[in-house]
Motif scaffolding. Structure first.
Motif, short mmCIF file in Angstrom:
data_model
loop_
_atom_site.label_atom_id
_atom_site.label_comp_id
_atom_site.label_asym_id
_atom_site.label_seq_id
_atom_site.Cartn_x
_atom_site.Cartn_y
_atom_site.Cartn_z
N LEU A 55 -14.98 47.83 -28.66
CA LEU A 55 -13.80 48.59 -29.16
C LEU A 55 -13.39 49.70 -28.13
O LEU A 55 -12.51 49.79 -27.82
CB LEU A 55 -13.98 48.75 -30.74
N LEU A 355 -11.44 42.20 -26.03
CA LEU A 355 -10.83 42.01 -27.69
C LEU A 355 -11.26 40.77 -28.29
O LEU A 355 -11.73 40.85 -29.51
CB LEU A 355 -9.33 42.27 -27.75
N LEU A 358 -15.20 41.04 -29.06
CA LEU A 358 -15.69 42.07 -30.12
C LEU A 358 -15.43 41.44 -31.44
O LEU A 358 -16.08 41.40 -32.38
CB LEU A 358 -15.27 43.49 -30.03
#
Length: 431
Positions: A55, A355, A358
């Motif tokens: 993140l 993205l 995660l």
């Protein structure tokens, strides 16, 4: 553009910085089972460590891209190496969850500064015709960092324990920071690309303009769809899946992670050449990479019992193509954006894969926890159900690729190609 020995030396140091960054990124994954014992955490909390790291990485990509366009790659590479070394020191000393998370935050921040900066060095030091292949080589040689975490780092971890292993990784980061400071230069002239304006308004304009171009978004969805399977596997869940789920020894699991890197290094230049020769067919190549990954995982997950070793080798081989495939996203950014906006566009593209990674890592951890009640006794059936979340991510990514590809083609057909590099590509293909 130079192709001299000096350019090669600069590239080697840049790639070495990225190799060590990948090592820092993946050390926690191979130490996941030890982390469960040391910190007393469940699967979802274990996933949270990596999710926080990713993140931070993904969240910093656009700011780093904007910063890269203004201060240059050298400063960011050196700063990134120092941050990752500091993060590994914190993790080496951590005996609680908050301190360990703080260490991974530092690693994620330093990692975020490294790759896009090295790509900028490649674009500055090599001729445009060589950039696709050099980009592939950069991304793939960098994955040697996974070998460093899977073999020597695991050996130190097994023999000397948690703290010495992570302190040794930190020492490697300090060494790279010193070498990068001494050797790296932003360009043959040693300076970053000069900017006529540096106001917040101009920064915002660059960001919006890069995002609005469908070629940039096509690069983002390319990275989103191709990078996450190998990242999820190498960064956290691959090692537990192979050891706890498939019943392999730690040495064999580490060997398979090494195969992931070796095959990728072989496949990368081949994909780079294909991109160079067939630039108008890049999206089909991306969709082919996605299909290979989907097919390999399906073959493993549908089996009622443990997969034979040869099939696991096939799986790892298929996953290894995802890294080279994700590099095509950066080629989209390069060909559809001018040099003064390249760092920004590259940062946007790089958000995609991390993205997706995660989200997948966290979802897998949550599903495993839901099935085991928070126990660390993972079974193959738990992994089989949890890893199916990847199909949702693939579906979203493929829809994004198909949609933005249509927009790119429409813009090209309407004469909206304004970047000289893409115009030259089209002219060469029509001759």
């Amino acid at each position: 553009m130079p192709t001299s020995n000096r350019a090669l030396i600069v590239w080697v140091v840049g790639v070495a910085s990225y190799v060590v960054a990948v090592m820092h990124r993946t050390t926690f994954g191979v130490a996941g089972l030890e982390a469960v014992d040391r910190l007393g955490v469940s699967a979802s909390v274990l996933a949270t460590f990596v999710v926080v790291q990713l993140l931070v990485y993904a969240g910093l990509q656009v700011p780093v891209g904007l910063l890269l366009d203004r201060v240059g790659a050298r400063r960011l590479v050196v700063t990134g190496a120092c941050l990752m070394a500091a993060g590994q020191v914190v993790l080496a000393l951590a005996a609680s969850v908050p301190l360990a998370v703080a260490g991974r935050v530092l690693v994620g921040a330093g990692d975020a500064l490294t790759f896009v900066s090295v790509l900028r060095i490649v674009a500055a030091w090599f001729a445009p015709g060589r950039v696709p292949v050099m980009t592939q080589l950069t991304g793939l040689v960098g994955q040697v960092g996974q070998v460093l975490s899977a073999v020597p780092f695991v050996a130190v971890l097994d023999r000397f324990g948690w703290s010495p292993a992570f302190l040794s990784a930190a020492g490697t980061g300090v060494f790279v920071a010193v070498v990068a400071f001494a050797v790296l230069r932003n360009s043959p002239e040693g300076q970053a690309v000069p900017m006529a304006q540096t106001s917040i308004r101009h920064v915002g304009h660059d960001l919006v303009t890069a995002w609005r171009h469908p070629g940039t978004r096509l690069g983002l969805w390319t990275h989103f769809s191709t990078q996450f399977p190998a990242t999820v596997f190498a960064l956290l869940w691959g090692f537990p899946f192979l050891v706890s789920g498939q019943g392999l020894s730690r040495a064999t699991a580490g060997g398979l992670l090494t195969v992931l890197v070796v095959v990728g290094v072989v496949a990368g230049p081949m994909i780079g050449v294909m991109v160079q020769r067939h630039p108008l067919r890049r999206s089909w190549l991306v969709l082919g990479v996605v299909a290979v990954n989907v097919g390999a995982w399906t073959s493993v997950l549908v089996l009622p019992g443990q997969a034979p070793l040869w099939l696991l080798v096939v799986l790892v081989t298929a996953l290894s193509v995802g890294g080279p495939g994700s590099m095509i996203g950066f080629d989209f950014a390069r060909t559809f954006n001018p040099p003064n906006r390249l760092g920004t566009a590259t940062g946007i593209v790089n958000v995609g894969g991390f993205l997706a990674s995660l989200l997948t890592i966290l979802a897998v951890g949550l599903v495993i926890d839901a099935r085991t009640g928070g126990s660390s006794d993972y079974e193959l059936a738990d992994f089989r159900v949890a890893l199916c979340v990847q199909y949702v991510v693939w579906l979203v990514g493929v829809v994004g690729i198909v949609r933005t590809r249509r927009l790119v083609r429409r813009r090209m057909a309407e004469g909206g190609v304004v970047v000289p590099r893409m115009r030259d590509v089209i002219a060469r293909r029509r001759r």
